[in-house]
Structure formats: C-alpha cells, structure tokens
Design a protein around this motif. Sequence first.
Motif, PDB file in Angstrom:
ATOM      1  N   SER A  97       0.825   3.795   8.920  1.00 30.89           N
ATOM      2  CA  SER A  97       0.056   4.769   9.678  1.00 30.89           C
ATOM      3  C   SER A  97      -0.453   5.867   8.745  1.00 30.89           C
ATOM      4  O   SER A  97       0.295   6.386   7.912  1.00 30.89           O
ATOM      5  CB  SER A  97       0.913   5.385  10.784  1.00 30.89           C
ATOM      6  OG  SER A  97       0.182   6.379  11.487  1.00 30.89           O
ATOM      7  N   PHE A  98      -1.743   6.232   8.898  1.00 36.19           N
ATOM      8  CA  PHE A  98      -2.343   7.268   8.048  1.00 36.19           C
ATOM      9  C   PHE A  98      -3.250   8.117   8.918  1.00 36.19           C
ATOM     10  O   PHE A  98      -4.041   7.609   9.715  1.00 36.19           O
ATOM     11  CB  PHE A  98      -3.159   6.639   6.919  1.00 36.19           C
ATOM     12  CG  PHE A  98      -3.561   7.627   5.863  1.00 36.19           C
ATOM     13  CD1 PHE A  98      -2.774   7.810   4.743  1.00 36.19           C
ATOM     14  CD2 PHE A  98      -4.722   8.383   5.989  1.00 36.19           C
ATOM     15  CE1 PHE A  98      -3.135   8.722   3.766  1.00 36.19           C
ATOM     16  CE2 PHE A  98      -5.082   9.302   5.032  1.00 36.19           C
ATOM     17  CZ  PHE A  98      -4.284   9.475   3.904  1.00 36.19           C
ATOM     18  N   THR A  99      -3.175   9.455   8.739  1.00 35.56           N
ATOM     19  CA  THR A  99      -3.919  10.393   9.571  1.00 35.56           C
ATOM     20  C   THR A  99      -4.831  11.268   8.720  1.00 35.56           C
ATOM     21  O   THR A  99      -4.382  11.840   7.720  1.00 35.56           O
ATOM     22  CB  THR A  99      -2.966  11.290  10.372  1.00 35.56           C
ATOM     23  OG1 THR A  99      -2.159  10.467  11.226  1.00 35.56           O
ATOM     24  CG2 THR A  99      -3.743  12.300  11.208  1.00 35.56           C
ATOM     25  N   PHE A 100      -6.112  11.359   9.129  1.00 40.87           N
ATOM     26  CA  PHE A 100      -7.034  12.332   8.544  1.00 40.87           C
ATOM     27  C   PHE A 100      -7.108  13.527   9.474  1.00 40.87           C
ATOM     28  O   PHE A 100      -7.336  13.377  10.679  1.00 40.87           O
ATOM     29  CB  PHE A 100      -8.437  11.734   8.389  1.00 40.87           C
ATOM     30  CG  PHE A 100      -8.549  10.737   7.274  1.00 40.87           C
ATOM     31  CD1 PHE A 100      -8.648  11.153   5.952  1.00 40.87           C
ATOM     32  CD2 PHE A 100      -8.558   9.376   7.539  1.00 40.87           C
ATOM     33  CE1 PHE A 100      -8.752  10.227   4.928  1.00 40.87           C
ATOM     34  CE2 PHE A 100      -8.673   8.458   6.518  1.00 40.87           C
ATOM     35  CZ  PHE A 100      -8.761   8.880   5.202  1.00 40.87           C
ATOM     36  N   THR A 101      -6.912  14.708   8.912  1.00 40.09           N
ATOM     37  CA  THR A 101      -7.002  15.925   9.713  1.00 40.09           C
ATOM     38  C   THR A 101      -8.433  16.434   9.697  1.00 40.09           C
ATOM     39  O   THR A 101      -9.229  16.107   8.822  1.00 40.09           O
ATOM     40  CB  THR A 101      -6.071  17.010   9.154  1.00 40.09           C
ATOM     41  OG1 THR A 101      -6.485  17.327   7.811  1.00 40.09           O
ATOM     42  CG2 THR A 101      -4.628  16.518   9.138  1.00 40.09           C
ATOM     43  N   ASN A 102      -8.777  17.256  10.676  1.00 39.44           N
ATOM     44  CA  ASN A 102     -10.142  17.762  10.802  1.00 39.44           C
ATOM     45  C   ASN A 102     -10.343  18.991   9.930  1.00 39.44           C
ATOM     46  O   ASN A 102     -10.562  20.095  10.407  1.00 39.44           O
ATOM     47  CB  ASN A 102     -10.449  18.082  12.266  1.00 39.44           C
ATOM     48  CG  ASN A 102     -11.930  18.354  12.475  1.00 39.44           C
ATOM     49  OD1 ASN A 102     -12.751  17.914  11.691  1.00 39.44           O
ATOM     50  ND2 ASN A 102     -12.250  19.087  13.536  1.00 39.44           N
ATOM     51  N   ILE A 116       0.864  -1.188   0.000  1.00 37.86           N
ATOM     52  CA  ILE A 116       0.000   0.000   0.000  1.00 37.86           C
ATOM     53  C   ILE A 116       0.893   1.229   0.000  1.00 37.86           C
ATOM     54  O   ILE A 116       1.735   1.399   0.890  1.00 37.86           O
ATOM     55  CB  ILE A 116      -0.905   0.028   1.244  1.00 37.86           C
ATOM     56  CG1 ILE A 116      -1.753  -1.249   1.327  1.00 37.86           C
ATOM     57  CG2 ILE A 116      -1.807   1.263   1.224  1.00 37.86           C
ATOM     58  CD1 ILE A 116      -2.526  -1.376   2.616  1.00 37.86           C
ATOM     59  N   ARG A 117       0.718   2.085  -0.993  1.00 37.89           N
ATOM     60  CA  ARG A 117       1.492   3.326  -1.079  1.00 37.89           C
ATOM     61  C   ARG A 117       0.565   4.500  -0.788  1.00 37.89           C
ATOM     62  O   ARG A 117      -0.497   4.630  -1.420  1.00 37.89           O
ATOM     63  CB  ARG A 117       2.114   3.484  -2.465  1.00 37.89           C
ATOM     64  CG  ARG A 117       3.113   2.376  -2.795  1.00 37.89           C
ATOM     65  CD  ARG A 117       3.673   2.531  -4.196  1.00 37.89           C
ATOM     66  NE  ARG A 117       4.594   1.442  -4.531  1.00 37.89           N
ATOM     67  CZ  ARG A 117       5.166   1.287  -5.732  1.00 37.89           C
ATOM     68  NH1 ARG A 117       4.901   2.164  -6.702  1.00 37.89           N
ATOM     69  NH2 ARG A 117       5.986   0.282  -5.943  1.00 37.89           N
ATOM     70  N   HIS A 118       0.977   5.380   0.147  1.00 35.57           N
ATOM     71  CA  HIS A 118       0.093   6.456   0.582  1.00 35.57           C
ATOM     72  C   HIS A 118       0.917   7.661   0.990  1.00 35.57           C
ATOM     73  O   HIS A 118       2.147   7.581   1.184  1.00 35.57           O
ATOM     74  CB  HIS A 118      -0.751   5.977   1.763  1.00 35.57           C
ATOM     75  CG  HIS A 118       0.080   5.573   2.955  1.00 35.57           C
ATOM     76  ND1 HIS A 118       0.409   6.439   3.965  1.00 35.57           N
ATOM     77  CD2 HIS A 118       0.657   4.381   3.272  1.00 35.57           C
ATOM     78  CE1 HIS A 118       1.139   5.821   4.855  1.00 35.57           C
ATOM     79  NE2 HIS A 118       1.324   4.550   4.469  1.00 35.57           N
ATOM     80  N   ALA A 119       0.192   8.796   1.160  1.00 33.83           N
ATOM     81  CA  ALA A 119       0.875  10.042   1.518  1.00 33.83           C
ATOM     82  C   ALA A 119       0.977  10.248   3.010  1.00 33.83           C
ATOM     83  O   ALA A 119       1.598  11.211   3.464  1.00 33.83           O
ATOM     84  CB  ALA A 119       0.134  11.233   0.893  1.00 33.83           C
ATOM     85  N   GLY A 120       0.349   9.406   3.809  1.00 30.51           N
ATOM     86  CA  GLY A 120       0.484   9.495   5.255  1.00 30.51           C
ATOM     87  C   GLY A 120      -0.533  10.373   5.932  1.00 30.51           C
ATOM     88  O   GLY A 120      -0.847  10.172   7.111  1.00 30.51           O
ATOM     89  N   THR A 121      -1.118  11.345   5.205  1.00 29.69           N
ATOM     90  CA  THR A 121      -2.091  12.241   5.816  1.00 29.69           C
ATOM     91  C   THR A 121      -2.974  12.818   4.726  1.00 29.69           C
ATOM     92  O   THR A 121      -2.580  12.873   3.551  1.00 29.69           O
ATOM     93  CB  THR A 121      -1.401  13.378   6.591  1.00 29.69           C
ATOM     94  OG1 THR A 121      -2.395  14.153   7.274  1.00 29.69           O
ATOM     95  CG2 THR A 121      -0.607  14.275   5.661  1.00 29.69           C
ATOM     96  N   ALA A 122      -4.210  13.265   5.127  1.00 30.16           N
ATOM     97  CA  ALA A 122      -5.143  13.875   4.177  1.00 30.16           C
ATOM     98  C   ALA A 122      -6.199  14.619   4.956  1.00 30.16           C
ATOM     99  O   ALA A 122      -6.402  14.397   6.154  1.00 30.16           O
ATOM    100  CB  ALA A 122      -5.791  12.807   3.290  1.00 30.16           C
ATOM    101  N   THR A 123      -6.880  15.539   4.267  1.00 29.60           N
ATOM    102  CA  THR A 123      -8.039  16.212   4.849  1.00 29.60           C
ATOM    103  C   THR A 123      -9.236  15.262   4.754  1.00 29.60           C
ATOM    104  O   THR A 123      -9.105  14.112   4.344  1.00 29.60           O
ATOM    105  CB  THR A 123      -8.348  17.514   4.092  1.00 29.60           C
ATOM    106  OG1 THR A 123      -8.775  17.182   2.763  1.00 29.60           O
ATOM    107  CG2 THR A 123      -7.106  18.399   4.013  1.00 29.60           C
ATOM    108  N   LEU A 124     -10.410  15.766   5.066  1.00 28.01           N
ATOM    109  CA  LEU A 124     -11.611  14.951   4.950  1.00 28.01           C
ATOM    110  C   LEU A 124     -12.118  14.864   3.516  1.00 28.01           C
ATOM    111  O   LEU A 124     -13.148  14.245   3.260  1.00 28.01           O
ATOM    112  CB  LEU A 124     -12.716  15.486   5.865  1.00 28.01           C
ATOM    113  CG  LEU A 124     -12.400  15.436   7.355  1.00 28.01           C
ATOM    114  CD1 LEU A 124     -13.556  15.988   8.177  1.00 28.01           C
ATOM    115  CD2 LEU A 124     -12.075  14.014   7.793  1.00 28.01           C
ATOM    116  N   CYS A 125     -11.396  15.473   2.604  1.00 33.14           N
ATOM    117  CA  CYS A 125     -11.701  15.285   1.185  1.00 33.14           C
ATOM    118  C   CYS A 125     -11.135  13.934   0.741  1.00 33.14           C
ATOM    119  O   CYS A 125     -10.249  13.365   1.392  1.00 33.14           O
ATOM    120  CB  CYS A 125     -11.073  16.400   0.348  1.00 33.14           C
ATOM    121  SG  CYS A 125     -11.878  18.004   0.572  1.00 33.14           S
TER     122      CYS A 125
END
Length: 995
Positions: A394-399, A289-298
């Motif tokens: 680990s992946f984080t969604f910001t508020n 799985i390749r990911h950016a590690g973080t994203a908004t709720l979009c």
Amino acid sequence: MQLNSGGGSTTDNGLRTYIEDTTQIQVRRLDNTGQLYSPTAVPSNTLLDNGIYLRANGGLIGPDHFGFPNSLTPTAYINRTVSTPTPATVSQGVTQSTTSQFSAPRFSTLIAGPSVTVNWKYTYPLDYVTAEVTLVIPVGYPVSSSNPVRYYHAVDTYLGGDDRGCGVRYVDTNGKQIVGTYPLSGNTNAPCPSSNSLPANLDVVESFRERNRSFDHYCVGAWDSFWTNTSSNACAIAKTSSLSDTLSTVKIDTGVAIEYDFTSVGIYTFSYDFVVGSTFVPNYDHFEIRHAGTATLCPTEVKVLACLSSTVPCPDNQLVSSGELKGSLTVSPTTPTVTDTPDPFTLGSSQSIGTVTMQGSAAATYTLGVSGLTKTPLSGVKCWNTATSSQSCSFTFTNTPCVNTFECMENALTYTSSGRNPLYTKLLGRDFDVDVVALLANGAQSSGYNSVTGLTVDLVVESGNTNTCSTALTDIVATKLVTFAASDNGRKKVTFTASDALTGGYPKVAYPKLRCRVRDLGLAKTGCSSDNFTVRPLSLSVTSSDALQTTSAATPSDSTTTRFRAARDPFSLSASSSESGYNGTPKIRAKVQNDPYVPLVAHPGAPTVGVVTGAFPQAVYGVSTGTKAFQYSEVGHFKFKTSDVYDDTYALADITNGDCIVGSFANEDLVNTPKKYGCNFGNTGETYYFGRFIPDRFEITTGTVVRACGAFAYYGQDTTSRAALEVPFTITATNGSLTPATTQNYVGSYAKFDPAVWANFNFTTNPPLTTVALTRSTATNSLIGSWAAGVAAMNAKFYVPRSNVPINEQIVTVRTQVQDTDGVTTATSPFAIANTVPFRYGRLAITPVHGSELLPLTVPLEAQYWSSTGYRRSTDDSCTTFDIKTIAMPTLSYRGNLNACETVLSGSTSMIQGKMSLRLSAPGVSGNTPNTGSVNLELNFEDAGGDQTCVGPGTTQSNAIAGTAGMRNWFGADPVGRATFGVYKAPIIYMRENF
C-alpha cells in the motif's frame, strides 16, 4: 476454494485450481477441462482419486475415494481447514495463496498425531501450483527408521483428455527432479519413446517437481495400483515399504506419486510443485518493491529487485545480479495518474537493485505491483515498507502540491511529459502567444500550483548548442511579468505583443534560436523551455550597388554603358531583412532537375534566362552583401522572381522538428491553431532588372572551304553563280565560364555586331596579297548570316582580281577580325577562317598542229598559270569547262584547198589535269584532189562575233557561241591555234596493227 478462479479457459489465463480441506484437488486448463480424473469432478467428490496421505504408525491417513477397496478405507484427517485465497484476484506475476491445515488422529490422550500445513501458491499465469509443506511430528509419537512417517502425494492423471500416458523422470536445468507422465498417441500398451526425457511439442505434462528438498521415493504406474497395500505392488501407498522408484514404460492409464520419509520427531519443511502443462521453472523466487509508504506530489523513489530467496526483505547475497529482467511498475487503481520512470526498468547484470521514480498527480492510495516482467517469479510480487519495516504494497500520495520546474510551449497544444512540447517559428513584428506550464519533478503538470510572487517570463538567447537558456543579462530579448494562480490549473497563456518592443516586452530584431525561461523568484524555481524557436524576418529585399537597373520600367535599356561580361565579370548583390538582427546566409534559388520552375526573369524578348552564380556571405546587422561575388551566365538583363533570393536555414532550430512549414514562405496561417508559418523567407515580389550583361567573347568555328577550282582558284575567277572562294564559318557569342556556353540572348537589339555589313568583318589575308587584293565576290549571296540564339551561321564569298601583267601564285590564309560595339571580340584576333588558299595567274593555250589530210588531227588545249619565268600547265585544273561550240573555226581563216567543214571538231571540253584533247577529223580527198590547207581554232570567251564553227557529228557549218561570262577575267585574251593538213607528213613514220 479456488486459486485463479477466473482462469483455466484459454491458453494464456493460467491454471484454475480447486483445493478441498481433505487435500483433494482438481486443476482445469485451456478449456475448463479437468486434468485429474475424473475430469468433470471438482472437490469434494469421491470420483477424484488423488490427495495427500500420511502413512504413520502402521496406518494410512487421507481422503477416501472410489479407488480404494472397502477393506482399505483410509483414516480421515481431523482438524481440516482451508483459507480464503489472497489476494482475491491475480494478474501477471502476482502470486495468490491459500493455506490447508490437517492432522492425523491423536496417538493418545496426551500425544497428538502428526499435523500438516500446506501453503498452496499459484503465480499467474504459470503452469504449476506450489505446495510449501510444514510437517510436525510431535514428541512422543512413535516414529523410527523401522517405523517412519511417510508423506505421499498421489494423483490419477488425465493428461488433457487421453487418460493414458508414459512415465518419465529427469533432472531439469535447475537441478530439480521431475517425476510424472506425458501423453502418447497410439494404442494402449504402445511402448514409450523415452522415460528419462520429454518428447518435443508436448501440450501437457503432469508431474511433481522438487523444490527445496529431494523426493525420497517416487512411482509412476497404473492408476489403480496406488490405492492398495499389496507389498508386491510397486506404487501402493498403503504398503509397509516405500514406493519402488519405478516408471511405466508403455502407454497405460497412469498415476503418479511422490514420497518423503521422516524417522524422528520434529518440524520439517519442504516444498514441491505440481505441474500441469509446461515444466518451466522461474529462476528467482519473488519480485520485491521497497518503498516508504507515503509521499507528496513531488517525485519519490522506490527500489525494485529480484530475489532468489523467499525472505522479505531480500538478503543482500540473494539478489539477482546476472542476466536481464525488465518490467514496469504498476499502481491500482490507475487513476488519478501516477507516472513512473524508467518504464520499463532493467535489472540483472546492469544493476541488482533498480530505482523507479514515481510521481502522483493527486492525493490517493494505491496498491503497488509490477507488470510485463520478462521473467515471472516463482512466488510473485512482495513489497517491503521501509518506514514501518513491514510487508505491505500500500502506498499513499498526500495532497501536497509541488512544482519543480516550468515548461514553456506553444499555445493550445497538449502538454506531454514524455514527448516534445514545441514552440513554433515566430514572425518579427507579429504578436504571438506561449503557454507556461508548471511541472512536478516527474514531468507531470502541477495542477494545484500557485505563485505568490508571480512569474517572470523571459525570451532568452540559447546558450551555445547546449539546449539550455543563457543566464547572461545581455541575452534577455524580452520579458513579461505574469500572475499564476491555482485556478490556472498549472498552465497559463502569455502574449508577446509587437507594440511592446520599445519597452522590452517583445523582440526588437530577429533571432535564429531563442528559448523561453520562466522564473518563480519566491520559490527560487527556474525552468527553461525544452524546445527552442526562431523569430524570423518577414522578407528580404534585394539590391545591387553596381548592376541595378535604377528605373522601374518594364523594359530595361539595351544600351547602358555599365556592362558585365557574362560569367566573367563579377557584380554585387545585397539582401536585407530591414532590421539589424538577421545573421543568416541568403541563397539564390537554382534550377532543379525535373522541376518545372525556372528561377529569374530575363529581359523582354529574351530566348532564355541565364543562371546567377555566386554566394551571399553571412549577414551582418541584417544585411548580406556579396561585393563582386556574383556572375550571370547570359546576355542582357535579369530580375529575381518572388522568393528567388531566400533563406531556408535561418529557422533551422524549428525546421528539424517540423515547427514551421518546411519549404513554405507563408507569412499567414488562416487554418491552423496555433499558427504555423513557413520556414523560409525571401523577396516578396519581383526585383528591378540587373545588368547589362554582354558576351565574354566570340568563338568562331570554320566549315568546309570551297575553292572554285578544287585545290586553288585563278586570279579574277568570279561569276554571279560561283565565287573563287566560298568560306562558311560560325560566330558564337559565349560567356566566360571554364566551359564556355553560348549566350543565347545575344540577339536583336542586344546583339551589337551586325553580320550583314561586309566591312564589320575586316577580312584580310596572311600573308598580304601583292599587286592584287581580296575582294567581295559578285556572286549571289556573297555574304549571308544572322544572329539566332547567340549564333550567326555565316557564308562569305571572295575573289582576287587578275592583274594586267603575269604574277606568281600566292598561297594565303583568309582571316576575319570580329568585334562588336561593346568591344566583344574573339580570343584570337584576327581569326583564320580559310587556310592554304592558292591563287594563280592563268591562261588557256591552243597549240598549233599539223598532219596528213588522210588522218585525224589532235589539237591540244591547255590551262596554264604563270610560274616565275613562264607559263606551265596547271595540272590541278579539272574544273575549267565550256561548250565546244565556243571554239570558232572562222570562215575567213580557211587556207589552201581546205574548205569549211571538210574537217569537223570534236572531243571533251572538260579540263583534265590541265588539258583538253580536241580532235579534227581527216579532210581526206575530194575527187582526185587532196583537201589540204589550214584553219584557225579560236575560243570566244566574250562574244562569238558572228564566227562559224564545224562541230560534229555532221558536216554542216554552224554559228559559234559566246563562252562562259567573265571567263576572260581569269584567263585573259581569247587563245588562237592553227591546224594544218597536208603541209607536212604526219609525225608517225609507220604504223601497223596486229590482230
């Protein structure tokens, strides 16, 4: 330590593997039973006779156990460690690992012994543990081809509980060598069925399987043959020579060992699997799985792929690009909700790298994973953070709230991002609510959305059949301006009030297909409802410009001058929605087979109700007018019942999805929330009567004609009991369809032809009779028949009076010309009801006869008719008959020596082929005097006048009787003939009988 510490107890929770720093292991499977001897022991325990061994510089290094003799105790490893497994728990496709490190004792103060690092890996729920080995032979350590360093892994197998089995070696479909044992039923030393393949339906196989380096040697033999240094022992791991590459071929208590040889210093890596159960091997190394590690709720994208190599990130040339691999992206914890699309994803020949779109619903940190893989990877799941270029799941969604579009849906229903969000049918003139839902790009409801400028909610015409909202200003039907705050939690009700129609806040007319468009002008975001809906009229009213009974009286008039021939003459109907938007196509309800409902109502007293045929055109400006487009199949009047004129397709946009009640005309809903109305609408009460309808024509069918004398009738032949001609026929009132049907309502006051009036039939003959005329019979019931369900079964009786002078035979056809007061008549007029009817001018004649008084005398009596120049025998007459006593032998007519009743009359008085043969008996002789003389024979048709007759048997004179009443009307004057005895001899000269 343990790999998959919660497993080993069922068929689907994998292997539970114990690993000790000494390299001894135990594997539990299915029911927590150990698969290595001793099955009840777990490390550390001297009853476990297995482990990794090094034979280096002439010595054996490894774990000790009960299998070794005291004289051959191996040297223990030094610097032994085993790490805590990571991750702590396992799930489908996840690989858990631990690392063992151990070394041989130092060769000298300056030179260390060989050291080993084993990365033990277990991918849940496979049936094998992988050992990834790194062997370091330090510089200076004595090693050569004659003094190699040998790496052994030897185990005493238990085989699921039997502890005895057969040796096997083969190459699997991946080209990897497998060496091990399998169980066999039967007694010890029973021959093994195969040593180069596995028998079918095995529960367990314990084996070693190559991975990235081939075994140098192997051996399968008796369990205790491994723990010796006897050179002749094929499987001994302490002897100088290598394992013998042999297999046990009979059922024994077995063990297995593999061997890797190294002849020089260096760092060596290799790997193999220890299999307990199925020998299946995954065909790729890991899922990545390749990911950016973080994203908004979009919405955010991650890449998924299957890799043949253990390298992370996976090299481009190591991507799996064939076959098919499906699975679902997972997050842990599972709340707050994260959606992913597509689910499942598909990799392989269709695409080597897939894109999965994730969208969080709230701020949170998750561990990415995968579940439901159709093929489990060898090394589980690995993640690559593209932002930090590091391995991390680990992946984080910001508020950071996000709105991408809007949904518009039925109020009070639950929103779904994966299914339909319906809008129900609306009724024109009734208030209704819709809910506006703010959505993230992944379709999830955006609970924190706040509109600064407010929302514009439009009801717009759907753009063609594109399932989109029209953007034309002229297609905006109604508009509402609403606020939308964070406190609305992503959803708000919008009410469209009917009273706002004049100000543009409510539809002014009906629409078959609308959508709801929502716009945030400040954010330049627009959403179109995923569903369309119908605003339908409440009802239809039905009128006619030419066939409407203008009075509302319960009983329509049966004498209106406006008339339509049933199933022939078209009339007009109009259906109006009482507004200008309706453009649907109304229907007329038809009778459905096996459905007790009968459409339409006929006029009072009608036996049946007909059928209206024809079709309404598409409505224009709310009105559908079928000008001269309809026909009615029956006579009289009809009216439509409630909902007989209806539209069941106008709301097709909602019918398909069940957004209205299919088949229902309901304009009220006191049960459901939100309200759901009927898909159909029509006339809400009975209409006025339409008509008047009359038959298209009469059809006449004929029956069997009865002529008084069989093939013919005589002029004047008629009595109260029998007419000269009796003609049955049936008049049927029919409609004008291609296959004419009886108009059953042509009865009572709606039947405008009176079958009880003789003159109404206009009976004639063809050709016309000369001298005489066709006349109604005096017979009883000379005209009978009446209307019943549109049919009059008639019976008419006729005769033709006898002229005063003879006339020739006339053969005629009897015809009728039926026409009612509405002008309804037959297609052919006049219509023949009796063909080829001969009428004859008749008489009866008694021929004078004479003969011997000694012999009986035959008296001919003939029926005759006039034929041009004279009378001829009526050979067709077999109908004339009368009582023999009608023939008088008057007392005053006797002559000569013939007295009354000296001759007696006898014979049949039924005409046969126009002739009767009467007989007078021989008068004979009285004493010596012959009874010669004569007597008259007279027929008395009207009155015997006191005449006497002599009819046998017997010789007594009796009164003559009057003949059949009226017979003189067709035979004329009474005939007279004279019979004479003894005047002339008999006409026979000589007669002889032979016996």
